[in-house]
Design a protein around this motif. Structure first.
Motif, PDB file in Angstrom:
ATOM      1  N   TYR A 145      -0.398  -0.756  -2.189  1.00  0.00           N
ATOM      2  CA  TYR A 145       1.016  -0.974  -2.468  1.00  0.00           C
ATOM      3  C   TYR A 145       1.316  -2.465  -2.511  1.00  0.00           C
ATOM      4  O   TYR A 145       0.705  -3.265  -1.799  1.00  0.00           O
ATOM      5  CB  TYR A 145       1.887  -0.315  -1.387  1.00  0.00           C
ATOM      6  CG  TYR A 145       1.880   1.193  -1.453  1.00  0.00           C
ATOM      7  CD1 TYR A 145       0.881   1.931  -0.836  1.00  0.00           C
ATOM      8  CD2 TYR A 145       2.866   1.874  -2.150  1.00  0.00           C
ATOM      9  CE1 TYR A 145       0.868   3.311  -0.906  1.00  0.00           C
ATOM     10  CE2 TYR A 145       2.862   3.256  -2.228  1.00  0.00           C
ATOM     11  CZ  TYR A 145       1.853   3.960  -1.601  1.00  0.00           C
ATOM     12  OH  TYR A 145       1.841   5.326  -1.681  1.00  0.00           O
ATOM     13  N   GLN A 162       4.572  -5.076  -2.121  1.00  0.00           N
ATOM     14  CA  GLN A 162       5.954  -5.149  -1.660  1.00  0.00           C
ATOM     15  C   GLN A 162       6.514  -6.540  -1.930  1.00  0.00           C
ATOM     16  O   GLN A 162       6.035  -7.526  -1.379  1.00  0.00           O
ATOM     17  CB  GLN A 162       6.068  -4.811  -0.171  1.00  0.00           C
ATOM     18  CG  GLN A 162       7.507  -4.727   0.314  1.00  0.00           C
ATOM     19  CD  GLN A 162       7.612  -4.266   1.758  1.00  0.00           C
ATOM     20  OE1 GLN A 162       6.704  -4.457   2.555  1.00  0.00           O
ATOM     21  NE2 GLN A 162       8.729  -3.650   2.109  1.00  0.00           N
ATOM     22  N   GLY A 207      12.644  -7.923  -0.230  1.00  0.00           N
ATOM     23  CA  GLY A 207      13.861  -7.126  -0.362  1.00  0.00           C
ATOM     24  C   GLY A 207      13.669  -5.773  -1.011  1.00  0.00           C
ATOM     25  O   GLY A 207      14.643  -5.061  -1.277  1.00  0.00           O
ATOM     26  N   LYS A 208      12.418  -5.407  -1.245  1.00  0.00           N
ATOM     27  CA  LYS A 208      12.154  -4.123  -1.894  1.00  0.00           C
ATOM     28  C   LYS A 208      11.200  -3.283  -1.061  1.00  0.00           C
ATOM     29  O   LYS A 208      10.528  -3.788  -0.159  1.00  0.00           O
ATOM     30  CB  LYS A 208      11.557  -4.340  -3.284  1.00  0.00           C
ATOM     31  CG  LYS A 208      12.471  -5.087  -4.253  1.00  0.00           C
ATOM     32  CD  LYS A 208      11.826  -5.192  -5.616  1.00  0.00           C
ATOM     33  CE  LYS A 208      12.729  -5.913  -6.606  1.00  0.00           C
ATOM     34  NZ  LYS A 208      12.098  -6.037  -7.954  1.00  0.00           N
ATOM     35  N   GLY A 209      11.145  -2.008  -1.380  1.00  0.00           N
ATOM     36  CA  GLY A 209      10.172  -1.144  -0.731  1.00  0.00           C
ATOM     37  C   GLY A 209       8.811  -1.294  -1.385  1.00  0.00           C
ATOM     38  O   GLY A 209       8.689  -1.822  -2.495  1.00  0.00           O
ATOM     39  N   PRO A 210       7.757  -0.852  -0.718  1.00  0.00           N
ATOM     40  CA  PRO A 210       6.405  -0.915  -1.308  1.00  0.00           C
ATOM     41  C   PRO A 210       6.331  -0.094  -2.593  1.00  0.00           C
ATOM     42  O   PRO A 210       6.934   0.974  -2.697  1.00  0.00           O
ATOM     43  CB  PRO A 210       5.525  -0.297  -0.212  1.00  0.00           C
ATOM     44  CG  PRO A 210       6.308  -0.452   1.049  1.00  0.00           C
ATOM     45  CD  PRO A 210       7.739  -0.304   0.647  1.00  0.00           C
ATOM     46  N   LEU A 242       3.587   1.539  -5.373  1.00  0.00           N
ATOM     47  CA  LEU A 242       2.196   1.891  -5.625  1.00  0.00           C
ATOM     48  C   LEU A 242       1.690   1.170  -6.865  1.00  0.00           C
ATOM     49  O   LEU A 242       2.313   1.210  -7.927  1.00  0.00           O
ATOM     50  CB  LEU A 242       2.086   3.399  -5.842  1.00  0.00           C
ATOM     51  CG  LEU A 242       0.694   3.952  -6.142  1.00  0.00           C
ATOM     52  CD1 LEU A 242      -0.202   3.832  -4.915  1.00  0.00           C
ATOM     53  CD2 LEU A 242       0.775   5.409  -6.591  1.00  0.00           C
ATOM     54  N   ASP A 292      -4.531   3.480  -7.048  1.00  0.00           N
ATOM     55  CA  ASP A 292      -5.069   4.325  -5.987  1.00  0.00           C
ATOM     56  C   ASP A 292      -6.436   4.842  -6.409  1.00  0.00           C
ATOM     57  O   ASP A 292      -6.796   4.825  -7.580  1.00  0.00           O
ATOM     58  CB  ASP A 292      -4.117   5.482  -5.642  1.00  0.00           C
ATOM     59  CG  ASP A 292      -3.701   6.308  -6.857  1.00  0.00           C
ATOM     60  OD1 ASP A 292      -2.725   7.079  -6.738  1.00  0.00           O
ATOM     61  OD2 ASP A 292      -4.334   6.188  -7.931  1.00  0.00           O
ATOM     62  N   PHE A 321      -0.418  -3.956   0.680  1.00  0.00           N
ATOM     63  CA  PHE A 321      -0.851  -3.054   1.742  1.00  0.00           C
ATOM     64  C   PHE A 321      -1.913  -2.102   1.219  1.00  0.00           C
ATOM     65  O   PHE A 321      -1.739  -1.498   0.151  1.00  0.00           O
ATOM     66  CB  PHE A 321       0.319  -2.215   2.261  1.00  0.00           C
ATOM     67  CG  PHE A 321       1.389  -2.988   2.965  1.00  0.00           C
ATOM     68  CD1 PHE A 321       2.498  -3.460   2.268  1.00  0.00           C
ATOM     69  CD2 PHE A 321       1.294  -3.255   4.324  1.00  0.00           C
ATOM     70  CE1 PHE A 321       3.493  -4.177   2.921  1.00  0.00           C
ATOM     71  CE2 PHE A 321       2.280  -3.963   4.978  1.00  0.00           C
ATOM     72  CZ  PHE A 321       3.381  -4.429   4.273  1.00  0.00           C
ATOM     73  N   GLN A 345       1.649  14.554   4.345  1.00  0.00           N
ATOM     74  CA  GLN A 345       1.709  13.219   3.766  1.00  0.00           C
ATOM     75  C   GLN A 345       1.738  12.130   4.824  1.00  0.00           C
ATOM     76  O   GLN A 345       2.608  11.276   4.832  1.00  0.00           O
ATOM     77  CB  GLN A 345       2.952  13.118   2.864  1.00  0.00           C
ATOM     78  CG  GLN A 345       2.938  14.079   1.694  1.00  0.00           C
ATOM     79  CD  GLN A 345       1.894  13.706   0.685  1.00  0.00           C
ATOM     80  OE1 GLN A 345       0.705  13.646   0.978  1.00  0.00           O
ATOM     81  NE2 GLN A 345       2.295  13.421  -0.530  1.00  0.00           N
ATOM     82  N   LYS A 346       0.777  12.149   5.734  1.00  0.00           N
ATOM     83  CA  LYS A 346       0.715  11.077   6.721  1.00  0.00           C
ATOM     84  C   LYS A 346      -0.259  10.036   6.219  1.00  0.00           C
ATOM     85  O   LYS A 346      -1.468  10.263   6.190  1.00  0.00           O
ATOM     86  CB  LYS A 346       0.264  11.596   8.077  1.00  0.00           C
ATOM     87  CG  LYS A 346       0.214  10.487   9.130  1.00  0.00           C
ATOM     88  CD  LYS A 346      -0.210  11.009  10.492  1.00  0.00           C
ATOM     89  CE  LYS A 346      -0.243   9.871  11.503  1.00  0.00           C
ATOM     90  NZ  LYS A 346      -0.643  10.337  12.843  1.00  0.00           N
ATOM     91  N   VAL A 347       0.272   8.911   5.799  1.00  0.00           N
ATOM     92  CA  VAL A 347      -0.532   7.831   5.270  1.00  0.00           C
ATOM     93  C   VAL A 347      -0.571   6.711   6.292  1.00  0.00           C
ATOM     94  O   VAL A 347       0.460   6.326   6.840  1.00  0.00           O
ATOM     95  CB  VAL A 347       0.056   7.315   3.935  1.00  0.00           C
ATOM     96  CG1 VAL A 347      -0.768   6.156   3.401  1.00  0.00           C
ATOM     97  CG2 VAL A 347       0.111   8.442   2.911  1.00  0.00           C
ATOM     98  N   PHE A 359      -1.278   2.814   7.066  1.00  0.00           N
ATOM     99  CA  PHE A 359      -1.283   1.553   6.330  1.00  0.00           C
ATOM    100  C   PHE A 359      -1.994   0.446   7.085  1.00  0.00           C
ATOM    101  O   PHE A 359      -2.025   0.422   8.326  1.00  0.00           O
ATOM    102  CB  PHE A 359       0.159   1.099   6.068  1.00  0.00           C
ATOM    103  CG  PHE A 359       0.863   1.890   5.006  1.00  0.00           C
ATOM    104  CD1 PHE A 359       1.442   3.114   5.300  1.00  0.00           C
ATOM    105  CD2 PHE A 359       0.937   1.418   3.706  1.00  0.00           C
ATOM    106  CE1 PHE A 359       2.089   3.859   4.315  1.00  0.00           C
ATOM    107  CE2 PHE A 359       1.579   2.146   2.718  1.00  0.00           C
ATOM    108  CZ  PHE A 359       2.155   3.365   3.023  1.00  0.00           C
ATOM    109  N   ILE A 408      -2.145  -3.731   7.879  1.00  0.00           N
ATOM    110  CA  ILE A 408      -1.087  -4.618   8.365  1.00  0.00           C
ATOM    111  C   ILE A 408      -0.443  -5.436   7.246  1.00  0.00           C
ATOM    112  O   ILE A 408       0.637  -5.986   7.417  1.00  0.00           O
ATOM    113  CB  ILE A 408      -1.635  -5.548   9.475  1.00  0.00           C
ATOM    114  CG1 ILE A 408      -0.492  -6.152  10.293  1.00  0.00           C
ATOM    115  CG2 ILE A 408      -2.536  -6.598   8.885  1.00  0.00           C
ATOM    116  CD1 ILE A 408       0.250  -5.142  11.150  1.00  0.00           C
TER     117      ILE A 408
END
Lengths: 119, 113
Positions: free
Chosen positions: B36, B38, B41-44, B46, B49, B89, B99-101, B103, B105
């Motif tokens: 990902y 980032q 000010g934004k979310g990660p 994709l 993959d 990330f 959906q447990k991902v 990450f 650091i």
């Protein structure tokens, strides 16, 4: 197609209060996951909901809870806020199929997050 | 549970050079490895993959490699541009349906014009 929407964008609360954050997933996505992001800990998994059921939970205290509605929208609640709860809270949606799902089911799409500051 | 380690934490490169970010994972059951980006000010978001049955995947200037035996995977960005500056990330997910991902650091990449 609209992306993941999180509201509010910013929140300022004081210790001891509670807060509710909202997440609207991408249309057609049934899984919603919540993550806490802090500079020192990175992205930490809180929980995941699929079809109104919590499927998985991270290592957070019971003060952190969530729910999902029939339209897949999700809310996250934090009660008795502590200073350490200050963070960016991210919501991610996916199709969320089970078992050996296709990659399409596994792709996470994140919202821009809610920045929570606890004073 | 799964543990993902990522390095370096910061990386500065000259525009046009390549950048490499490396990650290791602990759970041999992990079979899906997304990366990902980032921006401030934004979310990660994709960007690429890879699944465990594939050793390498490329998408224009971005490539990911996976070594299942060593439990290593890496992100390679070639011909870097200033707009590549962001936090990256790596992540790992097991074969279960949940959906447990987990990450890494994060790596703050700075591309110097």
């Amino acid at each position: 197609k609209a992306g993941v929407t999180q509201t509010p964008r910013y929140l300022i609360k004081t210790r001891g209060q509670q807060v509710t954050l909202s997440c609207s997933p991408i249309s057609g996505h049934r899984s919603v996951s919540w993550y806490q992001q802090t500079p020192g800990q990175g992205l930490q998994f809180l929980f995941e909901y699929f079809s109104e059921t919590q499927r998985n939970k991270g290592n957070f205290p019971g003060r952190f809870s969530g729910r999902q509605f029939s339209n897949s929208r999700s809310e996250m609640n934090v009660s008795t806020l502590e200073l350490g709860d200050s963070a960016l809270y991210l919501c991610a949606s996916s199709f969320g199929g089970t078992g050996w799902s296709s990659v399409a089911n596994e792709k996470l799409f994140f919202g821009s997050g809610t920045q929570l500051s606890v004073l | 549970g799964e543990n993902v380690e990522q390095h370096p934490s910061t990386l500065s490169v000259q525009e046009g050079d390549s950048a490499v970010i490396k990650c290791t994972y602990s759970d041999s059951a992990s079979n899906y490895f997304p990366w990902y980006k980032q921006e401030l000010g934004k979310g990660p978001q994709l960007i690429i993959d890879i699944r465990s049955n594939v050793g390498e995947k490329k998408d224009q200037r971005i490539a990911v490699t996976l070594n299942k035996t060593a439990k290593h995977f890496s992100l390679h960005i070639t011909e870097t541009q200033p707009e590549d500056s962001a936090v990256y990330f790596c992540a790992a997910k097991d074969s279960g349906g949940y959906q447990k991902v987990t990450f890494g650091i994060g790596t703050k990449l700075q591309v110097i014009p």
